[in-house]
Design an enzyme around this catalytic site. Structure first.
Site, PDB file in Angstrom:
ATOM      1  N   CYS A   8       0.827  -1.215   0.000  1.00  0.00           N
ATOM      2  CA  CYS A   8       0.000   0.000   0.000  1.00  0.00           C
ATOM      3  C   CYS A   8       0.858   1.260   0.000  1.00  0.00           C
ATOM      4  CB  CYS A   8      -0.915  -0.002   1.219  1.00  0.00           C
ATOM      5  SG  CYS A   8      -2.291   1.174   1.076  1.00  0.00           S
ATOM      6  N   ASP A 131      -5.659  -3.726  11.740  1.00  0.00           N
ATOM      7  CA  ASP A 131      -4.459  -2.899  11.761  1.00  0.00           C
ATOM      8  C   ASP A 131      -4.148  -2.507  13.201  1.00  0.00           C
ATOM      9  OD1 ASP A 131      -2.324  -1.381  10.904  1.00  0.00           O
ATOM     10  OD2 ASP A 131      -3.524   0.226  10.034  1.00  0.00           O
TER      11      ASP A 131
END
Length: 225
Positions: A8, A131
């Site tokens: 990402c 996360d």
């Protein structure tokens, strides 16, 4: 099933090519203005062409309104929308229905009690990303390079497939795969951003390749065990 590997916060052709050549399954572009990985929609449109037929593309937003999302989608056609802010389940459902794109919802965790926040998203997100919870004073919600105690994930429903992020690096991701597989949780993928950078927002091509290779080695080792 093989683990999905997502790189990402990409912003250059060289690093996109490094991710694709290494065998990444997903590449992500960040559209949160306060992130050091922010790029313009037109840039993502150019970069995403490289991924056609090779990997899925992800557009990351954090508490963006419809106008901001529409401005990106007018220029860039991702496979997924990643919602990395405090979007409630109703917002995820509405965006998925409105846009037709698959939804990847990130939920930050730091302690066992945080896992309860995952349940409402199971029915409205196509995939959940667990996360590390961002620091309280953080200007943006992800990509801080902070891991969390993976052992808290033993409390997860074993049928809840999820992707993992938070402080992963080429050196630690193999341990993450081995540890989580031993827990019996439904790990479906790994997501990395700051862990393959040499400075905030500056990806390192060698680290990208090493990260993907480390995931694949850990998978093979687990299969042999």
């Amino acid at each position: 099933m093989p683990l999905t590997v997502k790189i990402c916060g990409l912003s250059t052709l060289a690093t996109v090519d490094a991710a694709l050549d290494a065998g990444a399954d997903m590449i992500g572009f960040v559209f949160h203005p306060r992130s050091p990985r922010f790029i313009q929609p037109a840039e993502a449109a150019v970069l995403s062409v490289r991924a056609e037929g090779r990997a899925q593309t992800v557009a990351l937003f954090a508490d963006a309104d419809d106008a901001a999302i529409d401005a990106v989608l007018a220029a860039f056609r991702p496979d997924w929308l990643q919602l990395h802010g405090s979007e409630p389940p109703e917002r995820c459902r509405a965006l998925g229905a409105r846009s037709g794109w698959r939804i990847l919802k990130a939920v930050g965790v730091a302690a066992p009690g945080d896992l309860a926040a995952l349940a409402p998203y199971r029915a409205v997100a196509d995939r959940v990303l667990i996360d590390a919870r961002a620091p309280k004073d953080a200007a943006y919600p992800g990509g801080h390079g902070r891991p969390f105690d993976w052992s808290i994930l033993t409390a997860l429903d074993p049928d809840l497939a999820f992707m993992l992020s938070g402080g992963l690096t080429p050196e630690t991701v193999g341990d993450a795969v081995t540890t989580l597989r031993s827990f019996g949780v439904a790990l479906s993928g790994l997501d990395v951003s700051s862990g393959v950078e040499r400075a905030p927002g500056v990806k390192d091509e060698t680290k990208i390749r090493d990260f993907v290779a480390a995931v694949r080695r850990a998978e093979m080792d687990h299969e042999r065990a």
